[in-house]
Write a protein that holds these residues in place. Structure first.
Motif, PDB file in Angstrom:
ATOM      1  N   UNK A  76       0.828  -1.202   0.000  1.00 55.95           N
ATOM      2  CA  UNK A  76       0.000   0.000   0.000  1.00 55.95           C
ATOM      3  C   UNK A  76       0.867   1.259   0.000  1.00 55.95           C
ATOM      4  N   UNK A  77       1.957   1.230   0.780  1.00 57.62           N
ATOM      5  CA  UNK A  77       2.849   2.386   0.835  1.00 57.62           C
ATOM      6  C   UNK A  77       3.547   2.613  -0.502  1.00 57.62           C
ATOM      7  N   UNK A  78       3.826   1.516  -1.223  1.00 52.58           N
ATOM      8  CA  UNK A  78       4.620   1.609  -2.442  1.00 52.58           C
ATOM      9  C   UNK A  78       3.799   1.962  -3.679  1.00 52.58           C
ATOM     10  N   UNK A  79       2.482   1.729  -3.599  1.00 56.66           N
ATOM     11  CA  UNK A  79       1.626   2.025  -4.743  1.00 56.66           C
ATOM     12  C   UNK A  79       1.491   3.544  -4.899  1.00 56.66           C
ATOM     13  N   UNK A  80       1.786   4.017  -6.051  1.00 60.95           N
ATOM     14  CA  UNK A  80       1.698   5.454  -6.302  1.00 60.95           C
ATOM     15  C   UNK A  80       0.244   5.873  -6.375  1.00 60.95           C
ATOM     16  N   UNK A  81      -0.115   6.914  -5.657  1.00 60.93           N
ATOM     17  CA  UNK A  81      -1.489   7.418  -5.680  1.00 60.93           C
ATOM     18  C   UNK A  81      -1.454   8.919  -5.899  1.00 60.93           C
ATOM     19  N   UNK A  82      -2.339   9.393  -6.740  1.00 62.64           N
ATOM     20  CA  UNK A  82      -2.403  10.827  -7.004  1.00 62.64           C
ATOM     21  C   UNK A  82      -3.295  11.560  -6.001  1.00 62.64           C
ATOM     22  N   UNK A  83      -3.984  10.804  -5.133  1.00 64.33           N
ATOM     23  CA  UNK A  83      -4.859  11.455  -4.158  1.00 64.33           C
ATOM     24  C   UNK A  83      -4.000  12.242  -3.173  1.00 64.33           C
ATOM     25  N   UNK A  84      -4.302  13.531  -2.940  1.00 60.63           N
ATOM     26  CA  UNK A  84      -3.372  14.388  -2.195  1.00 60.63           C
ATOM     27  C   UNK A  84      -3.387  14.225  -0.678  1.00 60.63           C
ATOM     28  N   UNK A  85      -4.381  13.532  -0.125  1.00 62.21           N
ATOM     29  CA  UNK A  85      -4.538  13.483   1.328  1.00 62.21           C
ATOM     30  C   UNK A  85      -4.251  12.103   1.911  1.00 62.21           C
ATOM     31  N   UNK A  86      -3.597  12.097   3.059  1.00 55.33           N
ATOM     32  CA  UNK A  86      -3.536  10.893   3.894  1.00 55.33           C
ATOM     33  C   UNK A  86      -4.787  10.844   4.761  1.00 55.33           C
ATOM     34  N   UNK A  87      -5.149  11.972   5.328  1.00 51.11           N
ATOM     35  CA  UNK A  87      -6.393  12.112   6.101  1.00 51.11           C
ATOM     36  C   UNK A  87      -7.212  13.233   5.478  1.00 51.11           C
ATOM     37  N   UNK A  88      -8.450  12.933   5.166  1.00 49.89           N
ATOM     38  CA  UNK A  88      -9.323  13.927   4.543  1.00 49.89           C
ATOM     39  C   UNK A  88      -9.605  15.101   5.481  1.00 49.89           C
ATOM     40  N   UNK A  89      -9.857  16.271   4.926  1.00 50.35           N
ATOM     41  CA  UNK A  89     -10.334  17.389   5.744  1.00 50.35           C
ATOM     42  C   UNK A  89     -11.719  17.089   6.320  1.00 50.35           C
ATOM     43  N   UNK A  90     -12.092  17.859   7.333  1.00 51.05           N
ATOM     44  CA  UNK A  90     -13.367  17.657   8.025  1.00 51.05           C
ATOM     45  C   UNK A  90     -14.197  18.939   7.949  1.00 51.05           C
TER      46      UNK A  90
END
Length: 408
Positions: free
Chosen positions: A138-152
């Motif tokens: 999971x750590x190694x898979x490249x993801x374009x999503x900018x957040x580790x934790x979403x805003x609230x």
């Protein structure tokens, strides 16, 4: 004095919990608006000025205002609670991959308590966290999503994650995953904050013990004997039963009946308080589309600790007169029910008011057609600016959680 006491929607308001809108709204992007339950992006600087005007108005009218972010920061002064809180927050945020979790924990532990809470609420962008070790696939898979934790961004609607009922709280399980982290703050406050930790606050509903959903916008206290709840887009019938089994059988409480209103299961009718709020003993704001026949379930104590549930169909007018023992009531339609004006003002929560005393309410200034009709019906108004706050699709009631009201 009991630190919680709410047995009416309209009794004089003495203490309220707010959240001053923060950096979380600046982490909204068009791509994630829908998933985070927003239709637009508020301009933070103006939204904060509007929220400060709201809080200032309440304080000017004798209401003690406390802030969610301050209360939870006080709780986590205890190091053990701080660690526990961070772990639970990461669990609720589904940060399970070892590399990400380790990096975020180090990031959080580097902050003081105020910074930590504000950052949790704002969300964590990947670029803010030091390099994450590639410990797993999971750590190694490249993801374009900018957040580790979403805003609230929904946090400024403090009404939903919990509801004060009598001397206790309903600690709610939110319908959507994106809002469930909100409830952690209230859970820790009512368990561990100095104002509450020694008071044995009863939980009429506990999100940790169930998977069914309930939100505070569907919980309205009509008087010290009758609670109204919405079976809605956000609240399950099973959750209402859970509240009833605890609340109605509590010997220290006065509540005798819950009226469960079945409202349309769609976002325009998101919560009961979106379409129906109490502004005086005998006056209510409504969305015109709930004026006809409604299905209502009256819930009282049954035999052998069970519940007695009676179904009926009637108009809101007749139901309220019957159970509140009133000869007449006034239903004030949003913008008078005009197709165009009501559509526009319902969109900006013209029916959602916060009563600070009988016949005295806080409203958004932009809903001028509805506001004029309220004044014509003898309601005293306190206007707050709302060009940016209203973009979150919630009104003054949604933005406030009463903690103490006087007894009527």
């Amino acid at each position: 004095m009991n630190p919680l006491n709410v047995r009416s929607e309209i009794a004089p308001l003495k203490k309220v919990l707010l959240h001053r809108v923060g950096r979380e709204v600046e982490n909204l992007t068009p791509d994630i608006l829908d998933r985070l339950l927003f239709d637009d992006i508020p301009y933070l600087e103006i939204a904060q000025k509007e929220h400060d005007a709201f809080a200032g108005l309440l304080e000017d009218n004798g209401v003690e205002v406390v802030y969610l972010e301050d209360q939870i920061a006080e709780v986590i002064k205890d190091d053990d609670l701080r660690r526990e809180f961070i772990e639970q927050f990461l669990d609720e945020g589904k940060v399970f991959s070892p590399g990400e979790r380790s990096a975020v924990k180090d990031y959080f532990f580097s902050m003081n308590n105020t910074e930590l809470i504000n950052t949790m609420m704002a969300g964590v962008r990947k670029r803010e966290v030091p390099k994450i070790a590639n410990c797993s696939l999971n750590d190694m898979v490249d993801s374009e999503y900018p957040f580790i934790l979403d805003p609230m961004p929904n946090l400024y609607f403090t009404r939903d994650p919990f509801a004060t009922i009598g001397r206790g709280v309903s600690l709610n399980h939110m319908r959507t995953d994106v809002r469930n982290r909100e409830t952690i703050f209230s859970e820790y406050i009512f368990k561990y904050h100095p104002d509450y930790r020694d008071c044995e606050i009863p939980f009429w509903f506990n999100k940790n013990n169930t998977s069914c959903s309930i939100e505070g916008g569907d919980e309205l206290i009509l008087n010290d004997k009758v609670l109204a709840m919405g079976i809605s887009h956000r609240t399950d019938a099973a959750a209402i039963e859970e509240v009833a089994k605890k609340l109605l059988y509590d010997e220290q409480e006065t509540f005798e009946r819950i009226l469960a209103f079945k409202i349309p299961n769609k976002r325009a009718f998101m919560h009961l308080d979106t379409v129906f709020t109490m502004v005086d003993y005998d006056k209510f704001t409504i969305h015109a589309q709930i004026e006809g026949q409604l299905k209502v379930f009256s819930i009282t104590k049954g035999q052998e600790d069970g519940l007695k549930i009676e179904e009926e169909e009637d108009t809101l007018d007749n139901i309220l007169k019957k159970y509140l023992k009133l000869d007449e009531i006034t239903l004030i339609k949003c913008a008078g029910g005009d197709e165009v004006d009501a559509g526009r003002e319902q969109w900006s929560d013209g029916s959602n008011t916060l009563a600070i005393a009988p016949g005295e309410v806080v409203v958004y200034s932009r809903n001028h057609v509805t506001n004029k009709i309220l004044e014509e019906n003898g309601v005293k108004l306190h206007l707050i600016p709302s060009s940016e706050l209203s973009r979150g699709r919630g009104g003054p009631r949604c933005m406030s959680m009463p903690l103490i009201r006087e007894e009527l």
